[in-house]
Scaffold this motif. Structure first.
Motif, PDB file in Angstrom:
ATOM      1  N   UNK A   7       0.871  -1.170   0.000  1.00 35.32           N
ATOM      2  CA  UNK A   7       0.000   0.000   0.000  1.00 35.32           C
ATOM      3  C   UNK A   7       0.911   1.224   0.000  1.00 35.32           C
ATOM      4  N   UNK A   8       0.877   1.994  -1.063  1.00 33.56           N
ATOM      5  CA  UNK A   8       1.870   3.036  -1.305  1.00 33.56           C
ATOM      6  C   UNK A   8       1.249   4.414  -1.160  1.00 33.56           C
ATOM      7  N   UNK A   9       1.926   5.275  -0.414  1.00 35.58           N
ATOM      8  CA  UNK A   9       1.613   6.699  -0.426  1.00 35.58           C
ATOM      9  C   UNK A   9       2.365   7.307  -1.601  1.00 35.58           C
ATOM     10  N   UNK A  10       1.680   7.689  -2.669  1.00 39.97           N
ATOM     11  CA  UNK A  10       2.394   8.132  -3.876  1.00 39.97           C
ATOM     12  C   UNK A  10       3.155   9.426  -3.713  1.00 39.97           C
ATOM     13  N   UNK A  11       2.892  10.186  -2.631  1.00 40.84           N
ATOM     14  CA  UNK A  11       3.578  11.468  -2.447  1.00 40.84           C
ATOM     15  C   UNK A  11       4.754  11.365  -1.486  1.00 40.84           C
ATOM     16  N   UNK A  12       4.964  10.214  -0.851  1.00 39.96           N
ATOM     17  CA  UNK A  12       6.009  10.097   0.171  1.00 39.96           C
ATOM     18  C   UNK A  12       7.386   9.984  -0.461  1.00 39.96           C
ATOM     19  N   UNK A  13       8.326  10.781   0.057  1.00 38.51           N
ATOM     20  CA  UNK A  13       9.715  10.636  -0.324  1.00 38.51           C
ATOM     21  C   UNK A  13      10.063  11.099  -1.725  1.00 38.51           C
TER      22      UNK A  13
END
Length: 293
Positions: A7-13
């Motif tokens: 489950x990916x946070x597309x804005x992280x990092x």
């Protein structure tokens, strides 16, 4: 061979977070594991994806920073699902508390062959968040204000955004009168913040509660009491090493259920994302989450 749902946070990092996932995904698939990647549209969407994957017996990976980690881990709290973390955010404080490797080969090895460990989680009860579970800590005061500034910063990233956010928050902070109840025992304190910590780390590597343990069935309650602002900044620097514990302005309480209230509308936060206003009650959930670490 293990089956994973990321489950990916597309804005992280930024791009570095995406690159880290691509390298890890290649290593997992080369080893024969199955990996399904889901990009979250919101925190609620992330929770739904995580619960569905966990019910299917898949290992659920949170890819991003403490916000998505706390969201996904909290959604799996109290279930039999196995949880894994791919640190790809700014703070990565919960991954730090677990001692997770930062290089892709070592992390892939852990995810492929590691054994789950049962750790505690935190149940958050308030008018806005009835029964939400989080992982690291719940903090009420100047740090919640600083975290809000850091998360909305467009010019600064990483540690710089937290530092700048802290400066801005402290500059306008007025000491609050806190009403704290720990396992039924009341405490009245005046100061900067109250932190109910399951994990010792928050705010980009600051070890606010060095004695906190993820599997002891207790929360460490750190109270930073009133002090001149110049002294507060000195204490913030000492959080990196734990030296702040020697100061009389720091008080540590421990318990299973903590209620935090104040004399005005003080904001609280949890795991970098959950935001509302006091009062809030937090309870430890012993051994509620199975995590690869």
């Amino acid at each position: 061979m293990r089956q994973f749902t990321a489950v990916v946070n597309p804005t992280a990092g930024g791009s570095s977070g995406t690159a880290a996932l691509l390298v890890l995904a290649r290593l997992l698939r080369e080893a024969g594991a199955q990996l399904d990647t889901q990009y979250s549209r919101s925190l609620e969407h992330a929770r739904e994806v995580a619960r569905a994957a966990g019910e299917q017996g898949r290992i659920v990976l949170a890819v991003g920073g403490d916000g998505i980690v706390g969201c996904v881990g909290g959604a799996l709290s109290g279930t039999d699902a196995v949880f894994g973390i791919v640190p790809a955010g700014r703070g990565n404080d919960f991954a730090r508390a677990l001692g997770l490797p930062t290089d892709a080969p070592a992390l892939a090895e852990l995810l492929l062959n590691g054994s789950p460990r049962a750790i505690d989680t935190i149940e958050v009860e308030s008018a806005v968040h009835p029964g939400v579970a989080v992982l690291g800590s719940v903090y009420a005061g100047v740090d919640a204000v600083a975290n809000r500034y850091a998360n909305t910063s467009r010019l600064l990233r990483g540690a710089a955004s937290y530092y700048a956010g802290g400066l801005r928050a402290v500059a306008t902070w007025r000491p609050a009168a806190y009403h704290i109840t720990v396992d039924g025992v009341p405490y009245e304190r005046r100061g900067y913040t109250v932190v109910a910590a399951n994990s010792g780390f928050y705010g980009f590597g600051r070890n606010v509660a060095p004695g906190a343990r993820l599997d002891d069935g207790l929360l460490d309650v750190v109270v930073i009491k009133h002090a001149p602002k110049r002294l507060f900044f000195a204490m913030m620097n000492e959080l990196k090493t734990g030296a702040h514990l020697a100061r009389p302005e720091i008080e540590i309480l421990r318990g299973k259920e903590i209620r935090i209230a104040a004399d005005r509308a003080i904001p609280y936060g949890a795991d970098g994302e959950v935001e509302a206003t006091l009062p809030v009650t937090v309870r430890v959930r012993p051994g509620a989450l199975n995590v690869l670490c």
